[in-house]
Design an enzyme around this catalytic site. Structure first.
Site, mmCIF file in Angstrom:
data_model
loop_
_atom_site.group_PDB
_atom_site.id
_atom_site.type_symbol
_atom_site.label_atom_id
_atom_site.label_comp_id
_atom_site.label_asym_id
_atom_site.label_seq_id
_atom_site.Cartn_x
_atom_site.Cartn_y
_atom_site.Cartn_z
ATOM 1 N N GLU A 173 0.784 -1.220 0.000
ATOM 2 C CA GLU A 173 0.000 0.000 0.000
ATOM 3 C C GLU A 173 0.827 1.286 0.000
ATOM 4 O OE1 GLU A 173 -2.824 -0.221 3.212
ATOM 5 O OE2 GLU A 173 -3.770 -2.026 2.452
ATOM 6 N N GLU A 352 -5.597 -8.640 0.708
ATOM 7 C CA GLU A 352 -6.252 -8.306 1.981
ATOM 8 C C GLU A 352 -7.725 -8.058 1.723
ATOM 9 O OE1 GLU A 352 -4.680 -5.059 4.312
ATOM 10 O OE2 GLU A 352 -2.611 -5.720 3.959
HETATM 11 O O1 IFM Z 1 -4.414 -3.275 9.176
HETATM 12 C C1 IFM Z 1 -4.344 -2.709 7.896
HETATM 13 C C2 IFM Z 1 -3.168 -3.294 7.141
HETATM 14 O O2 IFM Z 1 -1.976 -3.101 7.826
HETATM 15 C C3 IFM Z 1 -3.066 -2.640 5.784
HETATM 16 N N1 IFM Z 1 -4.301 -2.670 5.075
HETATM 17 C C4 IFM Z 1 -5.492 -2.271 5.772
HETATM 18 C C5 IFM Z 1 -5.596 -2.979 7.108
HETATM 19 C C6 IFM Z 1 -6.877 -2.539 7.858
HETATM 20 O O3 IFM Z 1 -6.867 -1.171 8.073
#
Ligand code: IFM
Length: 451
Positions: A173, A352
């Site tokens: 990210e 994710e």
């Molecule tokens: O916890 C975070 C993760 O570290 C990165 N993506 C989003 C998740 C939830 O906010």
């Protein structure tokens, strides 16, 4: 389990080699801060008011010291892959120089423990915990030198661990790192400048390119990058909102996808940024646009662009998670189909997806039915994308266990395993049992297809 059986989603369009996993990141779970260097998140946590509950990552879930039982926990879920990140300050405490044998040794044990249990290691090289020494010495990601330090670190990791890692992601990210960390100041290192943020985003992508070269030089693992992306919808039909939606989409989605696939930033976004555009050197774009084997997609919700009052899901009465994020599974199909269409059918992994809910442990059990529903509807959305021909290769639940949720501290729980922060005891939630059941059914479906 009866109630959850009803919401096992249709998975029939997913490819037979689809990868199922759970995900975490180093700073959020590892603890053992005495055995690594300081990161920018350690420094940020000390800032009064920066973290909602005033907490830090010094102990987190104590994963380093509970490695064996956590590995057994992962195996008990029936998943085929585990996505984790490597803490740069555990490998190079000062952000440069020889790697620490203790740090590499920890990841040796983690990776070998996964392989011994038949679980494939998916490693991310950078999930936000930059060595603080690099922030002090080079201005962190605002300084170009940090990209070269990252290339060196990636080289050390790939040489030592690259024979057993199945998949490397360079960055997690970069939009969040650049914008929340350098423009909005709500994440480490807590700066507030658009120009610095955009320069940081460029240096992060240069770092990605250098790390790719290092991985290719000494490992046969697949390599890619993980991006947080979402569909951006205009809040109203006004020209102003529609124009803003295009630019917001440019800043979040196209900026990274165009740079990686086409070797340039979107012209409309550069024009919009004007003097805040990053400085680029000859050769950078070639470095950034080397072929990747996959793009990781982190999806949680959609966004709205508005030139008036900022949109808030809670105000509209939409169903939301404990983060206040709208629950919108259709957005995942929309996003995957759009990525497939606009960037020439890339290989995508949902790296994710998950939700925070205010789970309660009652009589030793956690009934997180809303999370089961969230995961089931989002998996159905992935299946829908596959039905439309998207090249979708896997799905990772965020997260294996409750953990340090950055500026929200430990107040927001994303895990399918509950963590009691007083005792650090782990309790698989209803969603963890549901994931197990889902994977049993998936494996049966896959076996039927083969026979
Ligand atoms: O916890 C975070 C993760 O570290 C990165 N993506 C989003 C998740 C939830 O906010």
């Amino acid at each position: 389990m009866d109630r959850d059986q009803l919401i096992i989603p249709d998975l029939k369009h997913l490819p037979g080699n689809f990868v199922w996993g759970v995900a975490t990141s180093a700073f959020q779970i590892e603890g053992a801060a005495d055995r690594r260097g300081e990161s920018i998140w350690d420094a940020f946590c000390r800032r009064p008011g920066a973290i909602a509950d005033g907490s830090d990552g010094l102990t987190a879930c104590d994963h380093v010291d509970r490695l064996e039982s956590d590995l057994d926990l992962i195996a008990s879920l029936g998943v085929e892959a585990y996505r984790f990140s490597i803490a740069w300050p555990r490998i190079q405490p000062e952000g440069s120089g020889a790697p620490s044998s203790g740090g590499l040794g920890f990841y040796d044990r983690l990776i070998d423990g996964l392989l011994a249990r038949g679980i494939r290691p998916y490693a991310t090289l950078y999930h936000w915990d930059l060595p603080q020494a690099l922030q002090l010495r080079h201005g962190g990601w605002a300084g170009r030198e940090t990209a070269f330090r990252f290339g060196d670190y990636a080289d050390q990791v790939a040489r030592h661990l690259g024979d057993r890692i199945v998949s490397f992601a360079t960055l997690n990210e970069p939009w969040v790192v650049a914008i929340l960390g350098h423009e909005q100041g709500i994440f480490a290192p807590g700066l507030r400048s658009r120009a610095i943020a955009m320069q940081a985003s460029h240096h992060l992508l240069v770092a990605h390119g250098l790390a790719l070269q290092a991985i290719r030089a000494s490992s046969r693992a697949e390599a890619g990058i993980v991006l947080n992306m979402s569909p951006i919808h205009p809040l109203t039909d006004s020209d102003a909102d529609r124009t803003k939606a295009v630019i917001d989409d440019g800043l979040i989605n196209r900026w990274y996808m165009d740079a990686i696939h086409y070797g340039h930033y979107p012209a409309d976004v550069l024009a919009h940024l004007g003097a805040d555009s990053p400085q680029q050197l000859p050769g950078d774009n070639t470095l950034i646009s080397q072929p990747v084997d996959f793009v990781g997609v982190n999806y949680y919700t959609r966004s709205f662009a508005s030139t008036g009052e900022p949109w808030s899901a809670e105000k509209t009465g939409a169903a939301v998670t404990d983060m206040g994020w709208e629950i919108y599974p259709d957005g995942l199909t929309e996003l995957l189909v759009r990525l497939d269409r606009d960037w020439n059918h890339p290989r995508l992994l949902v790296t994710e997806n998950g939700a925070a809910f205010a789970d309660q442990r009652v009589d030793g059990a956690v009934d997180d039915h809303p999370r089961v529903e969230y995961l089931a509807t989002h998996l159905a959305a992935v299946d829908q994308a596959a039905r439309q021909g998207v090249n979708i290769a896997g799905y990772f639940v965020w997260s294996l266990m409750d953990n340090f949720e950055w500026a929200s501290g430990y107040r927001k729980r994303f895990g399918i395993v509950h963590v009691d922060y007083a005792t650090l005891e782990r309790t698989p939630k209803r969603s963890a049992h549901w994931v197990g059941e889902l994977l049993r059914q998936w494996k049966a479906l896959r076996a039927q297809r083969v026979s």
